[in-house]
Design a protein around this motif. Structure first.
Motif, short mmCIF file in Angstrom:
data_model
loop_
_atom_site.label_atom_id
_atom_site.label_comp_id
_atom_site.label_asym_id
_atom_site.label_seq_id
_atom_site.Cartn_x
_atom_site.Cartn_y
_atom_site.Cartn_z
N HIS A 174 -19.51 -1.50 -20.58
CA HIS A 174 -18.37 -0.70 -21.06
C HIS A 174 -17.65 -1.57 -22.07
N GLN A 196 -19.32 3.35 -23.20
CA GLN A 196 -20.26 2.57 -22.40
C GLN A 196 -21.65 2.68 -23.01
N ASN A 208 -17.11 2.14 -12.43
CA ASN A 208 -16.43 2.19 -13.73
C ASN A 208 -15.37 3.28 -13.78
N ILE A 209 -15.70 4.45 -13.23
CA ILE A 209 -14.73 5.56 -13.22
C ILE A 209 -13.46 5.14 -12.48
N PHE A 232 -15.01 9.55 -20.10
CA PHE A 232 -16.14 8.64 -20.19
C PHE A 232 -17.10 9.11 -21.27
#
Length: 294
Positions: A174, A196, A208-209, A232
């Protein structure tokens, strides 16, 4: 979180098989987007348990500018151990166990400084990005701009330093994020979009979220804004072939309602600790485990 489940199905149905750097093999698609309304709840995946302690500890470590795994291990977080452990084994020929390696990192400061270092990864780039005129603290600059120039189109942080990627244990997956403010501090809304390049969709993406959702809440709190949207944007979105069985198992599960985040206010974004971050009403299915590709 039905959209995450749909995203996994998309890769299974439309992905093409491909060899990869780790020699594991993937199913991959290119260019996908997910959007989360942060007012609808904290986007923590519920079709398996996501380890929020690890998410929060890693984010606080990034914000501290850290690049050595020792502070993570001292808090029981081993998510970055694989890369320095592999380097140690390759260089020394010592087939040390992960537990013994981590214990040496914790107990021996000299050993940790040599073998626990990851190079100029996220923390370095976020807090001490190196340029021709010195270092830039991108996070401090971002918070200042959100407060003083909320309508700016320059609320951008980059972890990708082309001249330094070859010195990193793992170049950033990311690699950048951008913030967007509607309104003014006091009654405005903050959205965050991250980019990302490489997405481990089963193990990495849920982490990541949650991490960027937490960061959005921190930034909003610091700039007197309300968290709004989390977006995202993924490049190479893949599922490792040795994750396929657990992904199919996850797809059979029905998502639960989203939990909520409680974040203790702090004077500075650099003051948050794990004790300031709590998740309420997190109902989830059992954990699903799979090997990480190194």
């Amino acid at each position: 979180m039905e959209q995450y489940i749909d995203y996994l199905r998309d890769i299974l149905e439309n992905g093409t098989e491909h060899a990869d750097r780790t020699e594991t093999g993937t199913l991959r698609v290119f260019g996908r987007q997910l959007r989360f309304d942060l007012n609808a709840g904290f986007p923590l995946i519920t079709t398996k348990r996501v380890w929020m302690h690890g998410v929060a500890t890693e984010l606080c470590w990034f914000l501290s500018g850290g690049t050595n795994i020792r502070p993570l291990l001292e808090q029981g977080v081993s998510i970055w151990t694989d890369w320095p452990l592999k380097r140690y084994r390759d260089v020394t020929g010592d087939d040390i166990s992960q537990d013994d390696f981590e214990q040496r990192i914790i107990e021996d400061e000299v050993f940790a400084s040599k073998w626990g270092e990851l190079g100029p990864v996220y923390g370095k780039q976020w807090r001490h990005f190196e340029g021709p005129d010195g270092y830039v603290d991108q996070i401090a600059t971002l918070v200042e701009r959100l407060r003083e120039s909320p309508g700016s189109r320059r609320h951008l942080v980059s972890a990708w330093h082309p001249a330094q990627t070859n010195r990193m244990a793992l170049p950033p997956c990311h690699y950048a994020f951008q913030c967007f403010v509607e309104g003014e501090p006091g009654d405005g809304r903050l959205s965050l979009m991250w980019q990302q390049r490489s997405v481990d969709s089963f193990l990495g993406l849920p982490f990541n979220i949650a991490s960027y959702a937490l960061l959005t809440h921190m930034l909003a709190q610091q700039a007197d804004l309300t968290p709004h949207q989390l977006i995202f944007n993924g490049g190479d979105c893949h599922i490792y072939t040795n994750h396929l069985d657990v992904v199919h198992e996850q797809l059979e599960r029905t998502p639960h309602p989203l939990p909520t985040l409680n974040l203790t206010p702090r004077d500075s974004i650099f003051d948050y600790t794990i004790d300031d971050i709590t998740i309420a009403n997190y109902e989830h299915h059992p954990a699903l485990r799979a090997p990480i590709a190194v």
